[in-house]
Design a protein around this motif. Structure first.
Motif, PDB file in Angstrom:
ATOM      1  N   UNK A 222       0.796  -1.231   0.000  1.00  0.00           N
ATOM      2  CA  UNK A 222       0.000   0.000   0.000  1.00  0.00           C
ATOM      3  C   UNK A 222       0.824   1.275   0.000  1.00  0.00           C
ATOM      4  N   UNK A 223       2.131   1.152   0.222  1.00  0.00           N
ATOM      5  CA  UNK A 223       3.008   2.333   0.197  1.00  0.00           C
ATOM      6  C   UNK A 223       3.710   2.512  -1.145  1.00  0.00           C
TER       7      UNK A 223
ATOM      8  N   UNK B 242       8.224   8.418   7.830  1.00  0.00           N
ATOM      9  CA  UNK B 242       8.667   8.537   9.223  1.00  0.00           C
ATOM     10  C   UNK B 242       7.949   7.442  10.002  1.00  0.00           C
ATOM     11  N   UNK B 243       8.500   7.065  11.139  1.00  0.00           N
ATOM     12  CA  UNK B 243       7.885   6.039  11.969  1.00  0.00           C
ATOM     13  C   UNK B 243       7.630   6.625  13.354  1.00  0.00           C
ATOM     14  N   UNK B 244       6.415   6.419  13.851  1.00  0.00           N
ATOM     15  CA  UNK B 244       6.023   6.847  15.191  1.00  0.00           C
ATOM     16  C   UNK B 244       5.911   5.601  16.066  1.00  0.00           C
ATOM     17  N   UNK B 245       6.672   5.582  17.152  1.00  0.00           N
ATOM     18  CA  UNK B 245       6.641   4.455  18.069  1.00  0.00           C
ATOM     19  C   UNK B 245       5.888   4.837  19.338  1.00  0.00           C
ATOM     20  N   UNK B 246       4.994   3.970  19.788  1.00  0.00           N
ATOM     21  CA  UNK B 246       4.427   4.092  21.129  1.00  0.00           C
ATOM     22  C   UNK B 246       4.712   2.767  21.823  1.00  0.00           C
TER      23      UNK B 246
ATOM     24  N   UNK C 131       3.580   9.194   5.854  1.00  0.00           N
ATOM     25  CA  UNK C 131       4.113   9.675   4.576  1.00  0.00           C
ATOM     26  C   UNK C 131       3.693  11.129   4.456  1.00  0.00           C
ATOM     27  N   UNK C 132       4.664  11.996   4.303  1.00  0.00           N
ATOM     28  CA  UNK C 132       4.399  13.429   4.228  1.00  0.00           C
ATOM     29  C   UNK C 132       3.590  13.910   5.434  1.00  0.00           C
ATOM     30  N   UNK C 133       3.855  13.324   6.602  1.00  0.00           N
ATOM     31  CA  UNK C 133       3.227  13.761   7.845  1.00  0.00           C
ATOM     32  C   UNK C 133       1.875  13.155   8.159  1.00  0.00           C
ATOM     33  N   UNK C 134       1.340  12.325   7.287  1.00  0.00           N
ATOM     34  CA  UNK C 134       0.036  11.685   7.520  1.00  0.00           C
ATOM     35  C   UNK C 134       0.234  10.195   7.777  1.00  0.00           C
ATOM     36  N   UNK C 135      -0.476   9.667   8.772  1.00  0.00           N
ATOM     37  CA  UNK C 135      -0.374   8.238   9.072  1.00  0.00           C
ATOM     38  C   UNK C 135      -1.009   7.447   7.928  1.00  0.00           C
TER      39      UNK C 135
END
Length: 129
Positions: A56-57, A66-70, A78-82
């Motif tokens: 899908x990417x 970018x990757x956001x870890x919790x 991608x471009x700031x949108x999840x």
């Protein structure tokens, strides 16, 4: 005669003497009949290394990801949108997680993750819940 006693057999085996590693593939799709094997993971007692190739990417430049870890989820932007998110099989130490994104074949970017486990020696048995 091996010279062993029952007490010898009841002793716990020290885990620091062994390095157990497991690995496998999982689908990055939530559709039950789709198995894209887009997630390859290698787990050891301290962390889990993950290589993602998410169909899908396709077409997204690696530099825009970018990757956001919790503690319990991982999301790719991608471009700031999840654009993709998952619940992890275990709890991570977000202060010690990292990623690298690369351009891949067929226009599908490769995202490599290193996810440090909060509870060392806990086995996840995969990455995507």
């Amino acid at each position: 005669d091996l010279g062993l006693t029952i007490a010898d057999l009841e002793k716990k085996i020290p885990t620091q003497n062994f390095s157990l590693e497991s690995s496998g593939y999982q689908s990055t799709s939530r559709l039950p009949d789709v198995d894209d094997e887009g997630c390859y993971w290698v787990e050891n007692p301290e962390d889990i290394d993950v290589t993602l190739r998410i169909p899908g990417l396709r077409g997204q430049p690696a530099e825009a990801l970018n990757v956001l870890f919790s503690t319990t989820t991982t999301s790719i932007t991608a471009f700031g949108r999840i654009v993709w998110s998952t619940i992890q099989m275990g709890i991570s130490d977000t202060d010690d997680c990292s990623f690298l994104s690369l351009d891949g074949e067929d226009g599908i970017p490769i995202v490599q993750l290193n996810v440090r486990k909060r509870d060392l020696d806990e086995r996840w048995g995969g990455f995507i819940l």
